[in-house]
Design a protein around this motif. Structure first.
Motif, PDB file in Angstrom:
ATOM      1  N   ASP A  25       0.810  -1.216   0.000  1.00 39.43           N
ATOM      2  CA  ASP A  25       0.000   0.000   0.000  1.00 39.43           C
ATOM      3  C   ASP A  25       0.846   1.271   0.000  1.00 39.43           C
ATOM      4  OD1 ASP A  25      -2.544   1.153  -0.175  1.00 39.43           O
ATOM      5  OD2 ASP A  25      -2.628   1.527   1.981  1.00 39.43           O
ATOM      6  N   LEU A  26       2.102   1.158  -0.419  1.00 37.44           N
ATOM      7  CA  LEU A  26       2.987   2.308  -0.560  1.00 37.44           C
ATOM      8  C   LEU A  26       3.554   2.324  -1.977  1.00 37.44           C
ATOM      9  CD1 LEU A  26       4.902   1.947   2.821  1.00 37.44           C
ATOM     10  CD2 LEU A  26       3.387   3.847   2.228  1.00 37.44           C
ATOM     11  N   THR A  27       3.930   3.520  -2.441  1.00 37.46           N
ATOM     12  CA  THR A  27       4.525   3.660  -3.763  1.00 37.46           C
ATOM     13  C   THR A  27       5.928   4.234  -3.615  1.00 37.46           C
ATOM     14  OG1 THR A  27       2.339   4.076  -4.716  1.00 37.46           O
ATOM     15  CG2 THR A  27       4.251   4.624  -6.063  1.00 37.46           C
ATOM     16  N   VAL A  28       6.904   3.438  -4.030  1.00 35.18           N
ATOM     17  CA  VAL A  28       8.312   3.813  -3.925  1.00 35.18           C
ATOM     18  C   VAL A  28       8.853   4.059  -5.329  1.00 35.18           C
ATOM     19  CG1 VAL A  28      10.594   3.097  -3.117  1.00 35.18           C
ATOM     20  CG2 VAL A  28       8.551   2.364  -1.873  1.00 35.18           C
ATOM     21  N   GLU A  35       6.419  13.522 -19.476  1.00 36.34           N
ATOM     22  CA  GLU A  35       5.881  12.166 -19.568  1.00 36.34           C
ATOM     23  C   GLU A  35       6.343  11.292 -18.399  1.00 36.34           C
ATOM     24  OE1 GLU A  35       9.600  12.379 -22.224  1.00 36.34           O
ATOM     25  OE2 GLU A  35       7.888  13.644 -21.689  1.00 36.34           O
ATOM     26  N   GLN A  36       7.524  11.590 -17.856  1.00 38.54           N
ATOM     27  CA  GLN A  36       8.014  10.841 -16.698  1.00 38.54           C
ATOM     28  C   GLN A  36       7.281  11.281 -15.429  1.00 38.54           C
ATOM     29  OE1 GLN A  36      11.925  12.165 -17.365  1.00 38.54           O
ATOM     30  NE2 GLN A  36      12.458  10.511 -18.781  1.00 38.54           N
ATOM     31  N   LEU A  37       7.014  12.573 -15.337  1.00 38.38           N
ATOM     32  CA  LEU A  37       6.302  13.087 -14.176  1.00 38.38           C
ATOM     33  C   LEU A  37       4.909  12.476 -14.046  1.00 38.38           C
ATOM     34  CD1 LEU A  37       7.173  16.889 -13.969  1.00 38.38           C
ATOM     35  CD2 LEU A  37       7.466  15.172 -12.188  1.00 38.38           C
ATOM     36  N   GLU A  38       4.260  12.233 -15.163  1.00 37.56           N
ATOM     37  CA  GLU A  38       2.933  11.619 -15.120  1.00 37.56           C
ATOM     38  C   GLU A  38       2.986  10.244 -14.465  1.00 37.56           C
ATOM     39  OE1 GLU A  38       1.528  11.564 -19.103  1.00 37.56           O
ATOM     40  OE2 GLU A  38       1.270  13.739 -19.242  1.00 37.56           O
ATOM     41  N   GLU A  39       4.084   9.534 -14.674  1.00 43.30           N
ATOM     42  CA  GLU A  39       4.222   8.175 -14.146  1.00 43.30           C
ATOM     43  C   GLU A  39       4.553   8.158 -12.652  1.00 43.30           C
ATOM     44  OE1 GLU A  39       3.611   5.475 -15.714  1.00 43.30           O
ATOM     45  OE2 GLU A  39       3.777   5.879 -17.851  1.00 43.30           O
ATOM     46  N   VAL A  40       5.135   9.243 -12.148  1.00 47.91           N
ATOM     47  CA  VAL A  40       5.569   9.273 -10.739  1.00 47.91           C
ATOM     48  C   VAL A  40       4.703  10.217  -9.904  1.00 47.91           C
ATOM     49  CG1 VAL A  40       7.929   8.710 -11.409  1.00 47.91           C
ATOM     50  CG2 VAL A  40       7.304  11.103 -11.090  1.00 47.91           C
ATOM     51  N   ALA A  41       3.531  10.524 -10.402  1.00 44.28           N
ATOM     52  CA  ALA A  41       2.699  11.558  -9.777  1.00 44.28           C
ATOM     53  C   ALA A  41       2.276  11.217  -8.350  1.00 44.28           C
ATOM     54  CB  ALA A  41       1.459  11.812 -10.641  1.00 44.28           C
ATOM     55  N   ASP A  42       2.129   9.948  -8.039  1.00 40.89           N
ATOM     56  CA  ASP A  42       1.594   9.571  -6.722  1.00 40.89           C
ATOM     57  C   ASP A  42       2.630   8.885  -5.844  1.00 40.89           C
ATOM     58  OD1 ASP A  42      -1.001  10.519  -7.379  1.00 40.89           O
ATOM     59  OD2 ASP A  42      -1.360   8.685  -8.522  1.00 40.89           O
ATOM     60  N   VAL A  43       3.899   9.206  -6.045  1.00 42.57           N
ATOM     61  CA  VAL A  43       4.968   8.536  -5.305  1.00 42.57           C
ATOM     62  C   VAL A  43       4.991   8.991  -3.841  1.00 42.57           C
ATOM     63  CG1 VAL A  43       7.491   8.502  -5.053  1.00 42.57           C
ATOM     64  CG2 VAL A  43       6.445   8.016  -7.261  1.00 42.57           C
ATOM     65  N   ASP A  44       5.098   8.027  -2.939  1.00 44.42           N
ATOM     66  CA  ASP A  44       5.209   8.331  -1.505  1.00 44.42           C
ATOM     67  C   ASP A  44       6.662   8.496  -1.076  1.00 44.42           C
ATOM     68  OD1 ASP A  44       2.371   7.973  -0.975  1.00 44.42           O
ATOM     69  OD2 ASP A  44       2.735   5.825  -1.239  1.00 44.42           O
TER      70      ASP A  44
END
Length: 213
Positions: free
Chosen positions: A105-108, A121-130
């Motif tokens: 339940d975490l995003t690394v 385009e890279q930022l879209e992929e890492v938008a929800d990083v914890d």
């Protein structure tokens, strides 16, 4: 989840059911490691350089993840994102893979040897990083100024700097000293590992300094 830094860009992510190692380095790196004592389920490799691809040095029979794409292994979702090892579209050092890892339940996000600030385009992929695992040395990676810019781009809850050589004399390593000054950190307290859950994430971005195990 428990996060330990083994040195260089190598981390041990120990989840409830899965153990994952990022960028295992070779013994020639001059940094002691106990990789062979770790039985990993998954190993990620950001690029094919000896400081990052020593998969044979990891214990167990891990699944190896190399390069861009989507992977699902033992309920862990991993997205590999194409990027470059330099700021000249790979002309100097080649390609690099950023990994976004969904575990417990975490995003690394492990940036590998990223050599540039993130593109749209890279930022879209890492938008929800914890949790962001971020190189800071400026030696074949982004420097501290660009590292600080990436933190502003991603806005993670926790940042763990990597890719710098720990001091052996008790002095603060120069890249870490510069990074802490850039981030306004006055007191540098290191810890051996980070234990974190979804509920324990800080409300605002926090820098966590790990000592290599």
């Amino acid at each position: 989840m428990e996060i330990s830094w083994l040195g260089h860009s190598c981390f041990l992510l120990r989840g409830k059911k899965v153990t994952l190692v990022t960028d295992p380095f070779s013994p020639q790196q001059g940094e002691e490691s106990r990789l062979s004592e770790i039985s990993a389920s998954i190993v990620t490799v950001s690029h094919n350089h000896s400081g990052h691809n020593n998969v044979a040095g990891v214990g167990g029979s891990p699944r190896i993840v190399r390069g861009p794409g989507e992977y699902e292994i033992s309920d862990v979702l991993i997205t590999g994102i194409a990027s470059y090892h330099d700021d000249k579209r790979g002309q100097e050092y080649g390609r690099n893979t950023i990994y976004v890892i969904h575990i417990d339940d975490l995003t690394v996000c492990h940036l590998g040897d990223l050599g540039h600030v993130l593109r749209e385009e890279q930022l879209e992929e890492v938008a929800d990083v914890d949790i962001l695992l971020l190189p800071i040395s400026g030696d074949h990676t982004v420097n501290v100024t660009h590292a600080a810019e990436i933190i502003s781009q991603v806005e993670p809850r926790i940042v763990i700097p990597m890719h710098y050589r720990p001091a052996t004399t008790g002095d603060v390593p120069d890249p870490l000293n510069k990074f802490c000054r850039e981030m306004g950190i006055e007191t540098m307290n290191t810890q051996s590992k980070l234990v974190v859950t979804r509920n324990s994430l800080p409300a605002e971005t926090q820098i966590v300094l790990l000592s290599p195990r």
